[in-house]
Enzyme design. Structure first.
Site, mmCIF file in Angstrom:
data_model
loop_
_atom_site.group_PDB
_atom_site.id
_atom_site.type_symbol
_atom_site.label_atom_id
_atom_site.label_comp_id
_atom_site.label_asym_id
_atom_site.label_seq_id
_atom_site.Cartn_x
_atom_site.Cartn_y
_atom_site.Cartn_z
ATOM 1 N N TRP A 326 0.833 -1.207 0.000
ATOM 2 C CA TRP A 326 0.000 0.000 0.000
ATOM 3 C C TRP A 326 0.865 1.252 0.000
ATOM 4 C CZ3 TRP A 326 -0.238 4.115 3.354
ATOM 5 C CH2 TRP A 326 -1.326 4.972 3.231
ATOM 6 N N HIS A 327 2.029 1.168 0.658
ATOM 7 C CA HIS A 327 2.867 2.352 0.796
ATOM 8 C C HIS A 327 3.532 2.785 -0.503
ATOM 9 C CE1 HIS A 327 2.384 1.618 5.113
ATOM 10 N NE2 HIS A 327 2.783 2.856 5.277
ATOM 11 N N GLY A 328 3.700 1.889 -1.431
ATOM 12 C CA GLY A 328 4.319 2.330 -2.671
ATOM 13 C C GLY A 328 4.661 1.193 -3.603
ATOM 14 N N PHE A 469 2.546 8.479 -1.030
ATOM 15 C CA PHE A 469 1.871 7.200 -0.876
ATOM 16 C C PHE A 469 0.379 7.323 -1.145
ATOM 17 C CE2 PHE A 469 5.332 6.792 2.492
ATOM 18 C CZ PHE A 469 6.242 6.340 1.549
#
Length: 469
Positions: A326-328, A469
């Site tokens: 999800w963060h990147g 993000f």
């Protein structure tokens, strides 16, 4: 528009005056003002991406009503699938399209096939898309589960989706918390506003005074790690741990404080995570809105801990790996999530992961004090090692960074930037005071305000880390 910008310092009081002194008698006008202000706030970066927020709002508004208005479970499910496909498709295209194409080309190349990559696109990542897509998607899921009734007030719903304090980097609000606040009359609360101002000051201090001071040092060390000693590399890792905490929790504090100025109460997103005594406790206190989102909408539907140990371990890895992704769109984030899964698994298997559910680290004797201190230091050390993977450009860089720390002769921590170490110690001290719920003297607030003003003059337009993000 950045919280730490001149534009925001002009924007906020204008909206505040209109909200409480012009439209205070009309709830619908207040919500309409919040909606317009939110679109202005977001459009300050790139007005073209307002269409994505508007489209997401319209789609989930009507899907929510459609799910509620039918008794046919299969039809309800089809509407829910449509909502999830739309939101995840939107997120997947803008955030992960090039990542999957590049990974596929690299995979083919690794097995001997030469492929010319002509499929990647110059896709710009819309700010905050990871946050508002999760927020609207959870709205449809909650209606499908009969945990929430949809609203027919489109303006209120649109204001909920785009609420400017938390639109760009959270907290990821649930409709069950924020939407009812949009639908009920709000009155000015002086005490709530004072607490909001204190949070804004505290958040700004963490961001512009501490995080922005540490950022150049961290960037230099991580970008040139092969040129530094082991002690300097440890300093870089420690500084990044405090930089990302101050940057992200600083944003959350400003967002929650700003919301309180308008009579809204957002969920707590950080609860002093670096005072955690275990990885499980850390994740109950770090980015709480995201970790609880994955718990409720991924971990529990997979069976949570109610299944066999083997499936439970699978579920733990799923939630941590997805959280990392999800963060990147980078393997470093997936590795970061995987490391936290490995750190969490032992306590999960032994059944000790639910320890330390209380927020207290009170010491009744010296032995308990030393035990708590040791657990906090160990947990923070493990979290900091994982942060190296989060910050590094590649997984290879992360391993080499850590490898150089262990292979080089330790020459002590780098104290060249003694001012920045003093800032870190100041943060720890003030965080501990707030953790213990002690009152901060008014003189300290004044000093923080002066430090913020001085730092803003130095660096006015430093973006928040989680904007990417």
């Amino acid at each position: 528009m950045l919280f730490n910008s001149l534009e925001f310092f002009l924007f906020l009081p204008i909206v505040f005056v209109l909200y409480w002194f012009v439209m205070h008698k009309h709830l619908k006008l207040q919500n309409f003002l919040v909606l317009v202000a939110s679109y202005v706030f977001y459009g300050w970066w790139d007005y073209r991406f307002l269409s994505l927020i508007a489209l997401s709002t319209v789609v989930d508004y009507f899907i929510g009503l459609s799910i509620h208005n039918t008794n046919d479970k299969s039809v309800k499910k089809r509407w829910l699938v449509l909502s999830m496909l739309f939101n995840l498709g939107l997120l997947g295209f803008f955030k992960y399209y090039n990542f999957f194409i590049d990974s596929w080309v690299d995979l083919l190349g690794s097995v001997g096939y030469t492929v010319e990559n002509t499929w990647t696109l110059q896709v710009v990542l819309p700010v905050g898309i990871s946050f508002y897509t999760f927020q609207t998607m959870s709205y449809s899921i909650d209606i499908y589960r009969n945990q929430l009734k949809p609203t027919k007030d489109f303006v209120a719903f649109a204001a909920f989706v785009s609420f400017f304090p938390q639109l760009v980097a959270g907290p990821i609000e649930r409709a069950s918390n924020l939407l009812p606040q949009m639908l009920q009359k709000r009155t000015f609360d002086k005490k709530l506003s004072v607490k909001g101002i204190e949070l804004i000051i505290w958040g700004m201090f963490k961001k512009v005074v501490i995080a922005d001071s540490l950022a150049p040092i961290v960037n230099d060390i991580f970008n040139n790690y092969t040129e530094f000693s082991g002690g300097t590399l440890i300093t870089g890792a420690l500084f990044f741990a405090f930089q990302i905490y101050c940057d992200f929790s600083g944003y959350s504090d400003i967002a929650i404080g700003t919301a309180r100025l308008f009579g809204f109460d957002l969920m707590t997103n950080f609860n002093f995570p670096y005072f955690s005594r275990s990885i499980g406790e850390f994740w109950r206190k770090w980015h709480i809105s995201l970790s609880t989102w994955f718990r409720d909408y991924l971990y529990i539907p997979l069976g949570g801990s109610r299944v066999s140990k083997l499936k439970g371990i699978r579920n733990v890895f799923a939630i941590f790996l997805v959280s990392g992704f999800w963060h990147g769109a980078n393997w470093t984030f997936i590795a970061w999530g995987g490391i936290h899964a490995l750190l969490f698994i032992p306590s999960f298997v032994l059944g000790t992961n639910r320890r330390h559910l209380d927020d207290s680290t009170a010491q009744k004797n010296i032995a308990l004090f030393l035990k708590n201190a040791g657990q906090i230091l160990f947990t923070f050390s493990m979290v900091t090692i994982a942060w190296v993977f989060f910050r590094a450009n590649t997984i290879s860089d992360a391993f080499q960074y850590l490898g150089r720390i262990t292979s080089l002769k330790f020459d002590g921590l780098s104290f060249i930037n003694i001012y920045d170490w003093l800032l870190v110690l100041t943060l720890i001290g003030l965080d501990y005071v707030r953790f213990k719920k002690y009152k901060i003297h008014v003189l300290i607030w004044i000093v923080m305000i002066i430090a913020i003003i001085g730092s803003l003059n130095r660096e006015m337009q430093s973006e928040f880390i989680y904007f990417q993000f």
